[in-house]
Design an enzyme around this catalytic site. Structure first.
Site, PDB file in Angstrom:
ATOM      1  CB  SER A  76      27.290  20.020   8.861  1.00 57.03           C
ATOM      2  OG  SER A  76      26.220  20.033   7.941  1.00 57.03           O
ATOM      3  CB  THR A 126      29.339  21.213   2.418  1.00 57.05           C
ATOM      4  OG1 THR A 126      30.682  21.155   2.845  1.00 57.05           O
ATOM      5  CG2 THR A 126      29.219  22.189   1.278  1.00 57.05           C
ATOM      6  CB  THR A 182      30.598  24.151   5.306  1.00 55.96           C
ATOM      7  OG1 THR A 182      30.906  23.099   6.229  1.00 55.96           O
ATOM      8  CG2 THR A 182      31.900  24.819   4.892  1.00 55.96           C
ATOM      9  NE  ARG A 197      39.322  21.071   6.830  1.00 60.29           N
ATOM     10  CZ  ARG A 197      38.120  20.784   6.368  1.00 60.29           C
ATOM     11  NH1 ARG A 197      37.098  21.581   6.685  1.00 60.29           N
ATOM     12  NH2 ARG A 197      37.899  19.739   5.600  1.00 60.29           N
ATOM     13  CB  VAL A 198      40.221  26.699   4.359  1.00 59.54           C
ATOM     14  CG1 VAL A 198      39.173  26.926   3.271  1.00 59.54           C
ATOM     15  CG2 VAL A 198      40.338  27.933   5.254  1.00 59.54           C
ATOM     16  N   GLY A 199      38.527  23.758   4.104  1.00 57.76           N
ATOM     17  CA  GLY A 199      38.300  22.614   3.242  1.00 57.76           C
ATOM     18  C   GLY A 199      37.940  23.025   1.829  1.00 57.76           C
ATOM     19  CG  ASP A 200      35.277  20.438  -0.376  1.00 56.97           C
ATOM     20  OD1 ASP A 200      35.044  20.562   0.834  1.00 56.97           O
ATOM     21  OD2 ASP A 200      34.525  19.816  -1.155  1.00 56.97           O
ATOM     22  CB  THR A 249      28.976  17.311   0.299  1.00 55.48           C
ATOM     23  OG1 THR A 249      28.922  17.348   1.731  1.00 55.48           O
ATOM     24  CG2 THR A 249      28.306  16.029  -0.175  1.00 55.48           C
ATOM     25  N   GLY A 250      31.686  16.195   1.514  1.00 57.22           N
ATOM     26  CA  GLY A 250      32.429  15.044   2.022  1.00 57.22           C
ATOM     27  C   GLY A 250      33.740  15.451   2.635  1.00 57.22           C
ATOM     28  N   GLY A 252      36.598  17.209   2.601  1.00 57.33           N
ATOM     29  CA  GLY A 252      37.098  18.339   1.828  1.00 57.33           C
ATOM     30  C   GLY A 252      38.592  18.388   1.688  1.00 57.33           C
TER      31      GLY A 252
END
Length: 351
Positions: free
Chosen positions: A73, A204, A222, A232-235, A255-256, A258
Site C-alpha cells: 500500500s 498509507t 501511499t 483520484r487523490v485521497g486524504d 489512515t483508512g 481517505g
C-alpha cells in the site's frame, strides 16, 4: 519478529469497536506510525538518535516504507489505478514553522516523501500534482523509474478479467457493479454498493516524530486505493487530513477510507482538540466519533501524540471484531519498539 515470538503482552482497555491507548508518563523522544511497519519505525528512530532532525526522521522512515513497498500500500508496484498505473501521494509537515510539502498523482518517482520535502524546502508552494510534480522531481535530481511491477500488472489483469470489480463508480451506465467502462452519467438510482476501502486496502503510512525537546514533524506516503479512478487523490497528502504537526501541541495522522476521512480534516481536528487541553486518547476518539456520525460504516483510524509524551489511537470498523490485526508501531525513550493491535494489546519487540 512474529507475534508468536514477542516477549511481552500488556492488556489495555477495549471500547466496543473503538480501541485506544495513552501513555501518561513522559516518553520523549517518540516515533509512532500507522500499521505494523516495524522497519520504518526503526529507521525513523535510528535517524533521530543519530542527532538528525524530526523532519529527517519522518522522511527516512517513510522513505524506507516506499522502498520496502510496505504491505503493497506504500511505494511502487502497488494499488494500480483503472489504467494499471501506480501513482504516489505523500506529504511532510514541519511543526515548528507550519510549513508543508506535498505531492499527489506522482508518476515515475519512487521517493514520493523526498519529493514532498523538496516542494517544502525549494519552492514557495505547498502542493504539486500529476505530471508537473514528476517533472519537478526530475529537475530536483530524483531518478525517473517505472513504478509498475509484475505484481501490479497481474493485479490489474485480474481486475479486468473480473469485470472491473470492485470500482469506485456510481450513477453511471453501463452498470458499474457488473461491467467495465467507459461510463456515462445516468439518472437511474443505484443501490448502495459494498465498501471498497477496508483493512486490506487501507493505504498509507502516517508517522509522527517528536524529539526530546518537543519539536514535532509528521508525514505520510501511499500509493492510494486499489483500482482508483485515474487522478483520484485521497486524504494522505492533504495537510490536516492525512497528517498534521504543531510543535506547541503535538501531531496526528490518519489512515483508512481517505475519500471519507478527508472531508473531516481529522488530523487537524485532533491536534486542535489537544491544543485545548484534551488528552490524546479523547482527542482521537472524538475525531472518529464525529466521522461515525455521518458515515457509521466507514473504515479508518487516527493516531495522536502530544509534546508531553502522551500518545493514543482510535479506529472504527466492523471488520476488527473478526480480524484483530496489528495496527500501530511505537518507539519511545523507554528503549522499546512496540506493536499495538486492534484489540488493545501492546506487544514489546525490543527491550
Amino acid at each position: 519478529m512474529s507475534i508468536l515470538n514477542m516477549t511481552l503482552v500488556v492488556n489495555l482497555y477495549v471500547f466496543c469497536l473503538l480501541a485506544s491507548f495513552s501513555q501518561a508518563a513522559t516518553v520523549l523522544p517518540l516515533v509512532i506510525n500507522t500499521w505494523p511497519f516495524q522497519k520504518a519505525t526503526e529507521k525513523a528512530w535510528d535517524t533521530l538518535q543519530s542527532g538528525a532532525s524530526v523532519l529527517d526522521a519522518v522522511e527516512k522512515g517513510c522513505a524506507l516504507c516506499e522502498t520496502e513497498q510496505c504491505d503493497g500500500s506504500v511505494g511502487y508496484g502497488g494499488s494500480p489505478d483503472e489504467r494499471g498505473e501506480t501513482t504516489l501521494d505523500a506529504m511532510v509537515m514541519n511543526g515548528d514553522t507550519m510549513q508543508v510539502g506535498a505531492v499527489a498523482d506522482l508518476r515515475r518517482i519512487k521517493n514520493a516523501i523526498g519529493v514532498a520535502r523538496a516542494v517544502m524546502e525549494h519552492t514557495r508552494h505547498t502542493f504539486l500534482v500529476g505530471e508537473s510534480a514528476s517533472i519537478f522531481a526530475e529537475n530536483m535530481g530524483f531518478l525517473a523509474e517505472d513504478l509498475t511491477t509484475h505484481s501490479s500488472l497481474a493485479m490489474h489483469t485480474k481486475w479486468l478479467n473480473e469485470s472491473c470489480q470492485p470500482n469506485f463508480w456510481e450513477g453511471v451506465s453501463p452498470d458499474p457493479s457488473k461491467s467495465c467502462g467507459p461510463y456515462k452519467p445516468t439518472s437511474v438510482q443505484q443501490r448502495w454498493r459494498k465498501q471498497i476501502i477496508n483493512i486490506h486496502n487501507h493505504d498509507t503510512i502516517g508517522m509522527i516524530v517528536i524529539n526530546k525537546t518537543g519539536h514535532v514533524a509528521a508525514g505520510t506516503s501511499t500509493n492510494g486505493a486499489k483500482h482508483k479512478i485515474p487522478g483520484r487523490v485521497g486524504d494522505s497528502p492533504i495537510a490536516g487530513a492525512g497528517a498534521y504537526a504543531d510543535s506547541t501541541v503535538g501531531g496526528a495522522a490518519a489512515t483508512g477510507d481517505g475519500d471519507v476521512m478527508m472531508r473531516f480534516l481529522p488530523s487537524y481536528q485532533a491536534v486542535e482538540y489537544m491544543s485545548s487541553g484534551i488528552d490524546p486518547t479523547t482527542a482521537c476518539r472524538k475525531v472518529i466519533d464525529r466521522i461515525k456520525k455521518y458515515y457509521p460504516g466507514f473504515f479508518g483510524a487516527v493516531i495522536c501524540a502530544n509534546t508531553t509524551g502522551g500518545y493514543a489511537r482510535s479506529h472504527e470498523s466492523v471488520l476488527e471484531q473478526r480480524n484483530p490485526e496489528p495496527f500501530i508501531m511505537i518507539a519511545d525513550s523507554t528503549k522499546r519498539i512496540g506493536i499495538m493491535n486492534n484489540i488493545g494489546s501492546l506487544f514489546v519487540l525490543k527491550l
